[in-house]
Design an enzyme around this catalytic site. Sequence first.
Site, PDB file in Angstrom:
ATOM      1  N   GLU A  67       0.878  -1.155   0.000  1.00 11.40           N
ATOM      2  CA  GLU A  67       0.000   0.000   0.000  1.00 11.40           C
ATOM      3  C   GLU A  67       0.926   1.217   0.000  1.00 11.40           C
ATOM      4  O   GLU A  67       1.788   1.331   0.870  1.00 11.40           O
ATOM      5  CB  GLU A  67      -0.837  -0.041   1.284  1.00 11.40           C
ATOM      6  CG  GLU A  67      -2.012   0.860   1.243  1.00 11.40           C
ATOM      7  CD  GLU A  67      -2.818   0.819   2.550  1.00 11.40           C
ATOM      8  OE1 GLU A  67      -2.658  -0.130   3.334  1.00 11.40           O
ATOM      9  OE2 GLU A  67      -3.583   1.769   2.748  1.00 11.40           O
ATOM     10  N   ARG A 302       5.361 -13.058   9.663  1.00 17.09           N
ATOM     11  CA  ARG A 302       6.013 -11.796   9.349  1.00 17.09           C
ATOM     12  C   ARG A 302       7.358 -11.722  10.040  1.00 17.09           C
ATOM     13  O   ARG A 302       7.619 -12.452  11.001  1.00 17.09           O
ATOM     14  CB  ARG A 302       5.137 -10.616   9.779  1.00 17.09           C
ATOM     15  CG  ARG A 302       4.778 -10.624  11.260  1.00 17.09           C
ATOM     16  CD  ARG A 302       3.882  -9.455  11.644  1.00 17.09           C
ATOM     17  NE  ARG A 302       4.622  -8.222  11.714  1.00 17.09           N
ATOM     18  CZ  ARG A 302       4.370  -7.149  10.964  1.00 17.09           C
ATOM     19  NH1 ARG A 302       3.393  -7.159  10.088  1.00 17.09           N
ATOM     20  NH2 ARG A 302       5.074  -6.059  11.092  1.00 17.09           N
ATOM     21  N   LYS A 312       4.678   0.702   9.227  1.00 18.69           N
ATOM     22  CA  LYS A 312       4.837   1.971   8.520  1.00 18.69           C
ATOM     23  C   LYS A 312       4.284   3.131   9.341  1.00 18.69           C
ATOM     24  O   LYS A 312       4.848   4.214   9.354  1.00 18.69           O
ATOM     25  CB  LYS A 312       4.101   1.902   7.170  1.00 18.69           C
ATOM     26  CG  LYS A 312       4.926   1.247   6.077  1.00 18.69           C
ATOM     27  CD  LYS A 312       4.176   1.282   4.754  1.00 18.69           C
ATOM     28  CE  LYS A 312       3.407   0.004   4.554  1.00 18.69           C
ATOM     29  NZ  LYS A 312       2.430   0.028   3.496  1.00 18.69           N
TER      30      LYS A 312
HETATM   31  P1  ATP Z   1       2.701  -1.923   7.755  1.00 18.08           P
HETATM   32  O1  ATP Z   1       1.955  -2.424   8.947  1.00 18.08           O
HETATM   33  O2  ATP Z   1       4.126  -1.647   8.011  1.00 18.08           O
HETATM   34  O3  ATP Z   1       1.998  -0.824   7.045  1.00 18.08           O
HETATM   35  P2  ATP Z   1       1.568  -3.634   5.868  1.00 18.08           P
HETATM   36  O4  ATP Z   1       1.494  -5.098   5.893  1.00 18.08           O
HETATM   37  O5  ATP Z   1       0.319  -2.907   6.128  1.00 18.08           O
HETATM   38  O6  ATP Z   1       2.731  -3.170   6.794  1.00 18.08           O
HETATM   39  P3  ATP Z   1       1.678  -3.415   3.059  1.00 18.08           P
HETATM   40  O7  ATP Z   1       2.123  -2.286   2.232  1.00 18.08           O
HETATM   41  O8  ATP Z   1       0.253  -3.768   3.040  1.00 18.08           O
HETATM   42  O9  ATP Z   1       2.149  -3.099   4.525  1.00 18.08           O
HETATM   43  O10 ATP Z   1       2.572  -4.710   2.805  1.00 18.08           O
HETATM   44  C1  ATP Z   1       2.973  -5.190   1.564  1.00 18.08           C
HETATM   45  C2  ATP Z   1       3.411  -6.611   1.731  1.00 18.08           C
HETATM   46  O11 ATP Z   1       4.500  -6.698   2.636  1.00 18.08           O
HETATM   47  C3  ATP Z   1       2.297  -7.468   2.277  1.00 18.08           C
HETATM   48  O12 ATP Z   1       2.182  -8.617   1.467  1.00 18.08           O
HETATM   49  C4  ATP Z   1       2.735  -7.793   3.674  1.00 18.08           C
HETATM   50  O13 ATP Z   1       2.309  -9.059   4.040  1.00 18.08           O
HETATM   51  C5  ATP Z   1       4.259  -7.706   3.590  1.00 18.08           C
HETATM   52  N1  ATP Z   1       4.826  -7.334   4.883  1.00 18.08           N
HETATM   53  C6  ATP Z   1       4.579  -6.218   5.593  1.00 18.08           C
HETATM   54  N2  ATP Z   1       5.240  -6.240   6.768  1.00 18.08           N
HETATM   55  C7  ATP Z   1       5.939  -7.398   6.808  1.00 18.08           C
HETATM   56  C8  ATP Z   1       6.819  -8.026   7.761  1.00 18.08           C
HETATM   57  N3  ATP Z   1       7.134  -7.455   8.926  1.00 18.08           N
HETATM   58  N4  ATP Z   1       7.351  -9.227   7.428  1.00 18.08           N
HETATM   59  C9  ATP Z   1       7.064  -9.804   6.265  1.00 18.08           C
HETATM   60  N5  ATP Z   1       6.250  -9.287   5.332  1.00 18.08           N
HETATM   61  C10 ATP Z   1       5.681  -8.096   5.587  1.00 18.08           C
HETATM   62 MG    MG Z   2      -1.342  -2.594   5.103  1.00 22.62          MG
END
Ligand code: ATP
Ligand code: MG
Length: 607
Positions: A67, A302, A312
């Site tokens: 995102e 994760r 983020k």
């Molecule tokens: P954040 O909580 O930091 O915003 P998010 O999962 O909401 O993380 P996205 O932009 O939706 O962020 O994530 C893109 C991809 O990265 C998704 O497929 C998610 O599963 C993966 N991802 C995010 N954080 C991690 C993590 N700590 N370890 C492994 N994969 C991750």
């Molecule tokens: Mg997200």
Amino acid sequence: MSSTHPANTSAAEGEPKVSNFLRQIIENDLDKGTYQSRRWAGSPGDAAHQEAGQPDPARIRTRFPPEPNGYLHVGHAKSICLNFGLARDYGGICHLRFDDTNPEKEDTEYVNSIIDAVKWLGFDWQAQGTTHLYQASDYFDFMYRAAEYLVQNGHAYVDEQTTEQMRANRGDFGKPGVDSPFRSRTPAENLARLREMRDGQHEDGSMVLRAKIDMASPNINLRDPAIYRIRRATHHNTGDKWCIYPMYTYAHPIEDALEQITHSICTLEFEDQRPFYDWLLARLCEGGLLKSPPPRQYEFARLNLTYVITSKRKLAQLVYDHKVSGWDDPRMPTIVGLRRRGYTPESILLFAERIGVTKSDSWIDYSTLESCLREDLENKAHRGMAVLDPVKLVLTNWAEVFGSDGYTEDCTQPALPHSAIAEGQTPPPDRVFKIGKEVWIEREDFEEVPPKGYKRLFPGNVVRLKGGYVIECTGAGAKDANGQVTEVHAKVIAGTKSGTPGADSVKAKAAITWVSVASGVPAEVRLYDRLFLDPHPDAGGKDFIEALNPNSLKVVTAYVEPSLANAKPDEKFQFERHGYFVADRVDHAVGKPVFNRATGLKDSWGK
Ligand code: ATP
Ligand code: MG
């Protein structure tokens, strides 16, 4: 340092593959030909579109779907390495998809930073002449069409309950939900309402479209989840075309299916959403809107890294509250931060490979990441000497031995140790630096009264200036008002220069690092430490701001030898005995060197 793209070759070549249950799943699907009948028309699309295409040249399709609401962090790097890595290893294609269905939070600054981060890691979304870079918002038309289909077939309804009523009627783990009074409306009534929602005839939040599944399901995610909401917001891609937006749980499976993804890999918190993912795609496949077989979702743990936060939103808070200098502050676990800290793509790929992929949550020790960097730089980073806490050493007999106080002499040392040179590889040119009457040494390398076992400079002791001469210490030459030593005195021993026949004629107790006053260049050196003092700064709802390390950055003025002062921005070095350092990408300039400490030479996290 060369900038090869390691991601283009299998990282695990010649090594046993680390535990990764996804490989088994993919290999099994390939054996069974699960996705063999898939077609690909050259772009994402519905069943009719793909049907007109060729058999899909990609054996599997994966995607990385960020995102664009912040900078990517080391957790995303794990996901990037996983998705792009699996596609590479199995003759597949990995799509980069911006998951931009939420109209409010996205920004092109973030879009560009994500593109840069994935490229920097060495991955590419070009395959067979097509750019597999997609935006989920391009699928809004299809998502809406699918919503009408669900309504027309009794699989969705417009609910006009208030948010509070909906929450109360959802039930909880022990209590089944209660049907909404709007649940029994006819498809025709629902369709009319949905179109009114779309056409802007209702207020934001006044009603939602819900899937009609089972209000008594033990999985709360199947208790008629909301799939569309009214939200008057300008979207960065579609502008004001829509005032209704799909929910993430509805949008994501459709995005995967339109892109003919085979293995949709996400983190464990989506496990409970999988039944809805499957339910939705089964409905749309049976209705002929999407091609069968649909993608399948698989969850992995994760990345949790000690002393680090990977959210983020929380990282954004550090930036906006000025706890760090920006998203690329070298203490940040963002990809831009790691890069500025001195991390290489190779070291991050090695890390992703080493931690493997599992289905249970755990914490990875921060030292694992650092040791991957050391491993990568060990044979690459040129050596150099830098004095971080300088005190002057005067060789008092210099004129007696060499004829004048102003006399200087060149010293040479290899840029890489012998062990770092692969067979057949030409070693880089030697470093050249001067020795003269005055040199800078580390303050901790002199003791007037040596503690037991101390081998460096103290009155009467004989040590070598590494790569230079053997010297005999005569004592403190000067002190300031506080009694702190400001000058150390020693005598140079003629004929003992490193690399000459007399080098071993006098035995030295130790070799110390130094930089001559004649050729040393002052440099700003930023000594970074962990950003948080707590290994789990935000676990259990803790306020991570309270765990900030007040001493996570110390800036010193050091003296560095000429080979370091002439570094290019982003060039990495091993400062002998101190660790790995990088010329700062932003602030370093020839003539005004600035270095960041990437990591020490040894693991210091356990201490
Ligand atoms: P954040 O909580 O930091 O915003 P998010 O999962 O909401 O993380 P996205 O932009 O939706 O962020 O994530 C893109 C991809 O990265 C998704 O497929 C998610 O599963 C993966 N991802 C995010 N954080 C991690 C993590 N700590 N370890 C492994 N994969 C991750
Ligand atoms: Mg997200």
